[in-house]
Motif scaffolding. Structure first.
Motif, short mmCIF file in Angstrom:
data_model
loop_
_atom_site.label_atom_id
_atom_site.label_comp_id
_atom_site.label_asym_id
_atom_site.label_seq_id
_atom_site.Cartn_x
_atom_site.Cartn_y
_atom_site.Cartn_z
N ARG A 79 -24.72 2.28 -41.96
CA ARG A 79 -23.38 2.10 -41.41
C ARG A 79 -22.48 3.29 -41.74
NH1 ARG A 79 -19.70 0.06 -37.76
NH2 ARG A 79 -17.78 -0.60 -38.78
N GLY A 80 -22.66 3.85 -42.96
CA GLY A 80 -21.74 4.89 -43.40
C GLY A 80 -22.34 6.29 -43.46
N ALA A 81 -23.54 6.43 -42.97
CA ALA A 81 -24.17 7.76 -43.01
C ALA A 81 -25.14 7.89 -41.84
CB ALA A 81 -24.91 7.96 -44.34
N ARG A 82 -25.39 9.16 -41.45
CA ARG A 82 -26.35 9.45 -40.38
C ARG A 82 -27.46 10.31 -40.95
NH1 ARG A 82 -27.02 13.29 -36.15
NH2 ARG A 82 -25.29 14.52 -36.97
N TRP A 83 -28.70 9.87 -40.75
CA TRP A 83 -29.89 10.59 -41.25
C TRP A 83 -30.19 11.72 -40.28
CZ3 TRP A 83 -35.11 7.71 -42.47
CH2 TRP A 83 -35.87 8.48 -43.37
N THR A 84 -29.86 12.95 -40.67
CA THR A 84 -29.91 14.09 -39.75
C THR A 84 -31.24 14.82 -39.72
OG1 THR A 84 -28.98 15.49 -41.48
CG2 THR A 84 -27.44 14.46 -39.92
N ALA A 85 -31.98 14.80 -40.81
CA ALA A 85 -33.28 15.46 -40.89
C ALA A 85 -34.09 14.75 -41.96
CB ALA A 85 -33.13 16.95 -41.21
N SER A 88 -32.13 15.14 -45.28
CA SER A 88 -30.68 15.37 -45.27
C SER A 88 -29.98 14.27 -44.47
CB SER A 88 -30.35 16.74 -44.67
OG SER A 88 -30.81 16.82 -43.34
N TRP A 89 -28.71 14.10 -44.77
CA TRP A 89 -27.90 13.11 -44.07
C TRP A 89 -26.45 13.54 -44.10
CZ3 TRP A 89 -29.59 12.56 -49.03
CH2 TRP A 89 -28.62 12.26 -50.00
N GLU A 90 -25.64 12.95 -43.24
CA GLU A 90 -24.21 13.20 -43.20
C GLU A 90 -23.46 11.90 -43.37
OE1 GLU A 90 -23.40 14.96 -39.47
OE2 GLU A 90 -24.25 16.93 -39.97
N LEU A 91 -22.42 11.92 -44.20
CA LEU A 91 -21.59 10.74 -44.38
C LEU A 91 -20.63 10.59 -43.20
CD1 LEU A 91 -20.65 11.01 -48.16
CD2 LEU A 91 -22.22 9.35 -47.12
N ALA A 92 -20.26 9.35 -42.93
CA ALA A 92 -19.22 9.10 -41.94
C ALA A 92 -17.95 9.81 -42.38
CB ALA A 92 -18.98 7.61 -41.80
N ARG A 146 -6.52 9.94 -47.99
CA ARG A 146 -6.83 11.36 -48.03
C ARG A 146 -5.79 12.08 -48.87
NH1 ARG A 146 -8.70 10.01 -42.76
NH2 ARG A 146 -10.82 10.78 -42.45
N PRO A 147 -6.16 13.19 -49.52
CA PRO A 147 -7.43 13.94 -49.39
C PRO A 147 -8.54 13.44 -50.31
CG PRO A 147 -5.93 15.15 -50.79
CD PRO A 147 -5.16 13.94 -50.32
N LEU A 148 -8.27 12.40 -51.15
CA LEU A 148 -9.31 11.93 -52.07
C LEU A 148 -10.54 11.43 -51.31
CD1 LEU A 148 -10.12 11.36 -55.01
CD2 LEU A 148 -9.04 9.11 -54.77
N LEU A 149 -10.33 10.84 -50.12
CA LEU A 149 -11.44 10.29 -49.36
C LEU A 149 -12.56 11.30 -49.15
CD1 LEU A 149 -12.78 8.11 -47.59
CD2 LEU A 149 -11.30 8.86 -45.70
N GLU A 150 -12.18 12.56 -48.80
CA GLU A 150 -13.21 13.56 -48.49
C GLU A 150 -14.05 13.94 -49.71
OE1 GLU A 150 -10.17 13.73 -47.18
OE2 GLU A 150 -10.59 13.73 -45.02
N THR A 151 -13.58 13.64 -50.90
CA THR A 151 -14.31 14.06 -52.11
C THR A 151 -15.24 12.98 -52.65
OG1 THR A 151 -12.65 13.24 -53.70
CG2 THR A 151 -12.28 15.43 -52.73
N LEU A 152 -15.18 11.78 -52.08
CA LEU A 152 -15.95 10.66 -52.62
C LEU A 152 -17.12 10.31 -51.70
CD1 LEU A 152 -13.09 8.27 -53.77
CD2 LEU A 152 -14.31 10.00 -55.09
N ALA A 153 -18.25 10.00 -52.33
CA ALA A 153 -19.44 9.60 -51.59
C ALA A 153 -20.07 8.40 -52.28
CB ALA A 153 -20.45 10.75 -51.53
N PRO A 154 -20.51 7.40 -51.53
CA PRO A 154 -21.15 6.24 -52.14
C PRO A 154 -22.47 6.64 -52.81
CG PRO A 154 -21.41 6.18 -49.76
CD PRO A 154 -20.46 7.29 -50.05
N GLN A 155 -22.77 5.98 -53.89
CA GLN A 155 -24.02 6.29 -54.59
C GLN A 155 -25.23 5.83 -53.80
OE1 GLN A 155 -23.96 4.79 -58.62
NE2 GLN A 155 -23.15 6.73 -59.38
N ALA A 156 -25.07 4.81 -52.98
CA ALA A 156 -26.19 4.30 -52.18
C ALA A 156 -25.77 4.27 -50.72
CB ALA A 156 -26.59 2.90 -52.66
N PRO A 157 -25.92 5.40 -49.99
CA PRO A 157 -25.48 5.42 -48.59
C PRO A 157 -26.24 4.39 -47.76
CG PRO A 157 -25.95 7.63 -49.40
CD PRO A 157 -26.46 6.68 -50.43
N ASP A 158 -25.57 3.88 -46.74
CA ASP A 158 -26.13 2.88 -45.84
C ASP A 158 -26.04 3.42 -44.43
OD1 ASP A 158 -26.83 -0.18 -45.43
OD2 ASP A 158 -25.25 0.29 -43.98
#
Length: 807
Positions: free
Chosen positions: A257-263, A266-270, A243-255
């Motif tokens: 394991r690392g994301a929650r499908w909220t609607a 839409s989704w939220e990253l871990a 951190r703080p770089l971690l909060e700015t990066l997102a995988p191109q192909a969320p899985d």
């Protein structure tokens, strides 16, 4: 300009490492001298048990349930990794490999056309290829940084490049794959941080052998693998994002394991680095990684790092002192690696010759590190890497072997002496001349003892692989005192257990290859019928084989009549082998490839000596790096620990008068066997002008040192009665012969290392059915000599008979 690297023995404040204890919990130490920790280190027994234990749990409880049971241990893997890297556990992700981590993290940076990536020449091939592909496909600009005089990244050049304009990434390998260079990672991190550029460190070759504290190194992103100096299983890797770089990066192909499908859209990253993980993971391997990390922490990383640096520094200096050997490590070298070349020899050839001496390491080609090796004019280097299980004997073995190889490479070949007449029968026209006798004391790569079908096959295979190989036969080549003589043998696919299927397939391919190489037809496909009483507990079966009753068997082979209550297995690809032609072909090919053959040369004794062997004959002693024993009925005398497990039996075969154009010729019969009360009757159709051949797979125990007498009238009468029961058209006996079978209780072969002497191999492809595997067994022995694993031979290992025994 780079940071200095200190190597040497451990400082007084650092506890000494107990190498003997580490070797005791590393089973692989018994298989040779291992110097490939930079490729894949030997696993500790506890790590192996961690993996196997979880697989057992998965088999008993199911994969999801086993993961729940192991939840605390899986969480501990993150904690151990974080401690090693000096970060928080939620800044760590577990991945399948360092390359998988690299690709996910670089793609998450979202580099765009025109973005500059500053890459050190130490970059690994997979990383470089990824960057070059991005440059070609998306317009990213990859700038390869120059090295300074010490071989490390030139820090002045890096600073100039950072001042020249914005950059998206700086990356370097802490230690490259191609040398012992240790990049000045802390200085690179400081410069990158000063210009606000993320620094990605490839710690694949440094984790477990050098300090890797991300905070101290100014490292924002890190990738690594478990299989190298961490001593974890293959298929484990890690990445870390601070951190703080971690909060700015997102995988191109969320899985998931690392994301929650909220609607719906839409989704939220871990919130942590697990956003880069995949749901599907090898939990058993991760637990192995956790075990290996726990071991490192228990030993004390500082103790391990200092010990490895001292070992490698000593090895580097010893190699530098050898004539004809050039250490290729740059001045900024350190840690646990050493790279070198032997003048006049390809590094791959050096690796092969070292493997013969049970010294295992790797040759690294330029295409694994072009940015590093091309400017240094290196096409390939030998890479040795030490670990906690490396002891002084290992170092002595490596240095001694390299010295010997270098000396051999620069020794002028001796003039070929005239061939001495050894009183042999004149050879057939077109046969290669015999090599002169080996001088006592000469060292060969391999000595093969016994030149029957298996020894001849091994001799040929080893010679064709470029080895200096000597074949010793106690009698005249082609003698009739053992198990390989005679005109014909049977080949079939029908066996009682699937364990044999793979080796049978290999054998068929090996016969085809031998026929092609020798330009000789050696196998005639006739089909085969193999009969036994109905209800036999271990019936024959095999690929392409099927059961047939007496009526169908009579249609297939009109010359064969099955007794009442018998059925048979039909193998349409069974056939007849030209046994004598096979022996001639193999030895001719062996000599053509450079093998030396000395017959009428009994081996009176042999003994291990260091990593090699000494073979004693009447002519003197011969030394070799490896010994292959194919002594047939005499195996028990050459390997006493096996003697109690091998029974030598005298077998009678005979020819019976039969019309080759009738039902007992090829038109009405093929290879056959019938399991009668008298024994297993087997045979071949009248095909070579000598009549129907048959034999019984039973006879008296025999000492092979005794004279082998002709068949008695009683023995021939017993055989004739058995033949009359199932081959009613057979006439009287016209000639007979005897041979020796070597039996194991389970009727399986003995192929592998001599118990307790890993530099010697034994092959007793015995129990009456070994000839058909001759070329395949020869290739298998050559593979084992050349350190190529053959797990398919495990069911034939001598260790099943003499677990942990000595010769």
């Amino acid at each position: 300009m780079s940071a200095p690297v200190t190597t040497g023995s451990a400082a007084p404040s650092v506890p000494a490492l107990d190498v003997a204890a580490e070797r005791a919990r590393t089973p692989g130490c018994a298989t040779g001298h291992h110097f490939n920790a930079a490729g894949a280190a030997l696993l500790a027994s506890g790590t192996v048990e961690a993996v196997i234990g979880h697989l057992r749990a998965e088999s008993l409880h199911g994969g999801y349930e086993a993961a729940k049971l192991a939840a605390d241990d899986l969480a501990a893997v993150y904690a151990h990794t974080a401690t090693l890297l000096g970060v928080d556990a939620d800044e760590v992700a577990l991945v399948e490999s360092a390359t998988a981590g690299w690709q996910r993290i670089v793609s998450a940076l979202r580099v765009r056309p025109g973005d500059r990536v500053l890459a050190a020449r130490s970059s690994y091939v997979s990383s470089a290829l990824h960057l070059l592909a991005a440059e070609r496909d998306t317009g990213v600009r990859v700038e390869v940084l120059p090295n300074g005089p010490d071989g490390a990244t030139d820090l002045h050049a890096l600073e100039s490049a950072l001042r020249a304009g914005p950059a998206a990434l700086v990356t370097a390998a802490h230690v490259p794959t191609s040398s012992a260079l240790v990049e000045p990672a802390a200085a690179i991190g400081a410069l990158s941080g000063a210009h606000g550029v993320p620094f990605l460190l490839d710690a694949t070759q440094s984790l477990g052998q050098l300090p890797v504290d991300m905070t101290a190194l100014g490292c924002d992103l890190l990738i690594g693998t478990g299989r190298k100096f961490l001593r974890a299983p293959r298929g484990t890797g890690l990445l870390a994002v601070r951190r703080p770089l971690l909060e700015t990066l997102a995988p191109q192909a969320p899985d998931v394991r690392g994301a929650r499908w909220t609607a719906e859209r839409s989704w939220e990253l871990a919130p942590d680095a697990k956003r880069f993980e995949l749901w599907e993971a090898a939990h058993a391997l991760r637990l192995g990684l956790g075990s290996a990390l726990a071991d490192l922490h228990a030993l004390g990383p500082r103790t391990v790092f200092a010990h490895l640096a001292g070992l490698a520094a000593a090895l580097r200096e010893r190699l530098r002192a050898l004539p004809g050997v050039r250490v290729t490590d740059p001045p900024a070298a350190g840690g646990a690696l050493v790279t070198f070349v032997v003048d006049g020899l390809d590094a791959g050839e050096v690796q092969r010759r070292l493997a013969l001496r049970r010294v295992h390491l790797i040759a690294v080609p330029a295409d694994h590190g072009r940015w590093d090796m091309d400017p240094r004019g290196l096409t390939k280097v030998v890479r040795a890497s030490v670990h906690v299980y490396t002891d002084d004997q290992d170092l002595d073995a490596l240095v001694g072997a390299v010295a010997e190889i270098a000396a051999d490479a620069h020794r002028a070949p001796p003039a070929a002496p005239a061939v001495r007449d050894q009183g042999r029968t004149p050879q057939a026209a077109g046969s290669p001349a015999r090599a002169p006798r080996s001088r006592a004391g000469r060292r060969h790569d391999v000595v093969v003892v016994g030149l029957g079908v298996h020894g001849g096959a091994a001799l040929r295979q080893l010679a064709e692989r470029g080895l200096d190989v000597l074949g010793l036969e106690q009698f005249a080549v082609g003698h009739d005192l053992g198990s390989s003589h005679g005109a014909t043998r049977m080949i079939r696919r029908a066996y009682p257990h699937p364990d044999w299927d793979g080796l049978v397939d290999t054998a068929y391919r090996a016969w085809a290859e031998l026929e092609d190489a020798s330009k000789t037809r050696l196998v005639e496909v006739t089909g085969g019928l193999y009969a036994a009483p109905d209800g036999r507990p271990d019936p024959l079966r095999g690929p392409g084989c099927r059961e047939v009753g007496p009526e169908e068997a009579a249609r297939i082979f009109p010359g064969l009549r099955l007794p009442e209550g018998f059925s048979a297995i039909h193998d349409p690809r069974a056939g007849i082998i030209d046994a004598a032609g096979t022996l001639r072909a193999q030895l001719a090919l062996a000599e053509r490839a450079g093998a030396r053959i000395e017959d009428r040369t009994p081996v009176t004794d042999w003994r291990p000596e260091g990593d090699g062997v000494v073979v004693r004959t009447a002519a003197g002693e011969v030394r070799a790096h490896r010994l292959v024993l194919c002594a047939g009925p005499w195996t028990g005398f050459q390997v006493p620990s096996l003697a109690g497990h091998l029974t030598v039996t005298r077998i009678v075969n005979a020819y019976f008068a039969a019309d080759p154009e009738g039902q007992l010729g090829r038109a009405g019969l093929g290879g056959f066997s019938v399991d009668l009360p008298e024994g297993l009757l087997y045979g071949f159709p009248a095909a070579d002008g000598r009549g129907l051949k048959a034999g019984l797979d039973s006879g008296p125990s025999w000492d092979p040192r005794s004279e082998l007498p002709a068949a008695t009238g009683e023995e021939l009468a017993l055989l004739a009665r058995a033949v009359a029961r199932v081959l009613p058209g057979a006439g009287p006996v016209t000639e007979s012969l005897t041979c020796l079978y070597t039996m194991t209780a389970d009727r399986r072969f003995v192929v592998g290392e001599v118990p307790g002497v890993p530099q010697a191999l034994v092959a007793s492809a015995c129990s009456g059915h070994g000839f058909k595997f001759g070329p395949a067994i020869g290739a298998a022995l050559a593979d084992l000599v050349c350190a190529r694993p053959r797990p398919d031979l495990g069911f034939l290992s001598p260790a099943r008979l003499v677990p942990g025994g000595a010769r």
